[in-house]
Design an enzyme around this catalytic site. Sequence first.
Site, PDB file in Angstrom:
ATOM      1  N   CYS A 137       0.836  -1.638  -0.155  1.00  8.55           N
ATOM      2  CA  CYS A 137       0.049  -0.039   0.014  1.00  8.55           C
ATOM      3  C   CYS A 137       0.804   1.536   0.117  1.00  8.55           C
ATOM      4  O   CYS A 137       1.722   1.298  -0.547  1.00  8.55           O
ATOM      5  CB  CYS A 137      -1.548   0.186   1.098  1.00  8.55           C
ATOM      6  SG  CYS A 137      -0.729  -0.579   3.162  1.00  8.55           S
ATOM      7  N   ALA A 139       2.284   2.433   2.828  1.00  9.62           N
ATOM      8  CA  ALA A 139       3.277   2.253   3.796  1.00  9.62           C
ATOM      9  C   ALA A 139       4.002   1.236   4.193  1.00  9.62           C
ATOM     10  O   ALA A 139       4.963   0.851   5.000  1.00  9.62           O
ATOM     11  CB  ALA A 139       3.340   2.846   5.976  1.00  9.62           C
ATOM     12  N   MET A 183       1.868  -1.125   5.615  1.00  5.60           N
ATOM     13  CA  MET A 183       1.717  -1.358   7.350  1.00  5.60           C
ATOM     14  C   MET A 183       0.545  -1.691   7.933  1.00  5.60           C
ATOM     15  O   MET A 183      -0.613  -2.003   8.712  1.00  5.60           O
ATOM     16  CB  MET A 183       2.253   0.238   8.246  1.00  5.60           C
ATOM     17  CG  MET A 183       3.817   0.428   8.334  1.00  5.60           C
ATOM     18  SD  MET A 183       4.100   1.544   9.352  1.00  5.60           S
ATOM     19  CE  MET A 183       5.859   1.401   9.057  1.00  5.60           C
TER      20      MET A 183
END
Length: 377
Positions: A196, A198, A200
């Site tokens: 995506c 980051a 995360m």
Amino acid sequence: MNCLQNLPRCLVSPLLGFGCIQRDPSPSSLKMLVSPPIKANDPKARLFLQAVSESKSSSEMSGVSKEEEKSDEYSQDMTQAMGAVLTYRHELGMNYNFIRSDLIVGSCLQTPEDVDKLRKIGVKTIFCLQQDPDLEYFGVDIKSIQAYAKKYSDIQHIRCEIRDFDAFDLRMRLPAVVSTLYKAVKRNGGVTYVHCTAGMGRAPAVALTYMFWVQGYKLMEAHKLLMSKRSCFPKLDAIRNATIDILTGLKKKTVTLTLKDKGFSSVEISGLDIGWGQRIPLTLDKGTGFWTLKRELPEGQFEYKYIIDGEWRHNEAEPFIGPNKDGHTNNYAKVVDDPTSVDGATRERLSSEDPELLDEERSKLIQFLETCSEAEI
């Protein structure tokens, strides 16, 4: 897509906050970032916003780069929306971790040269979950990356959008997105790079769902492996709900929210299925003296809060929960199936902390992934 629309069709009592922050690509933008949002008339909120605004000008004076400013702002947004302290430094370039020998979770590609870096480690599929505003925010030229990847026959770049910081959108998009991923892995083999912005939130959630549905892991077994490899915060409830949606059908029910009028000028609502960064206006029925909103929601629990003449408040006449760890008290709506039915029992079992799929359930998920319309854009 909606490959869930044709799946099999609940009782309602008027809870998880679904964060949704629409990112402004302008570096000078000043946003109120909340989960749920800080009250607009709260002195602490004004101090918070002033501090953010002043930090921008002071950082410019101190020589901090625009890219570092954007990373700071993005990390702050992510921490507040995700409910975990997470940091992303875009200026340091692409970063990633092998979760398994055939599966990598990482941050976004930033230049066409990043394609070469991934080819060198055996990546055959680059699976991008970003939306255009995510790319614009950090100035990533996705078209040049896609065009560069197309020059090679040994790697494929695929985009399947999921909205950033939005657990409800994640839930609704997971079936089609994971279907596209499943087919790409079958077609291309090798190592798959899921990212995506980051790496995360959305990317680990998609990778975790793939491990749970396809690769035979129990959910928390896959989660433990993922967390041992990469610092991240995938939304587990979104994965559980997406799993149940496929196996029992995406069932919806209309929920009516009401607030007694006390001479208010405007009443809006935030949370529910739209996230904390958006609002829906309620309508005043002068005959009954109530502000109302009818909203069709799928099974699950949804927190929400009223914004009355600009002030964030919960309604004590409706079910509420809190204060939570951030000190917020929110109303909640819970949409449930008949718990005595077969589907109700399945939902109850798969909503547990560590659900384990039965063999026939995993087979049903695989069949769904093979026949679902793809989500590639």
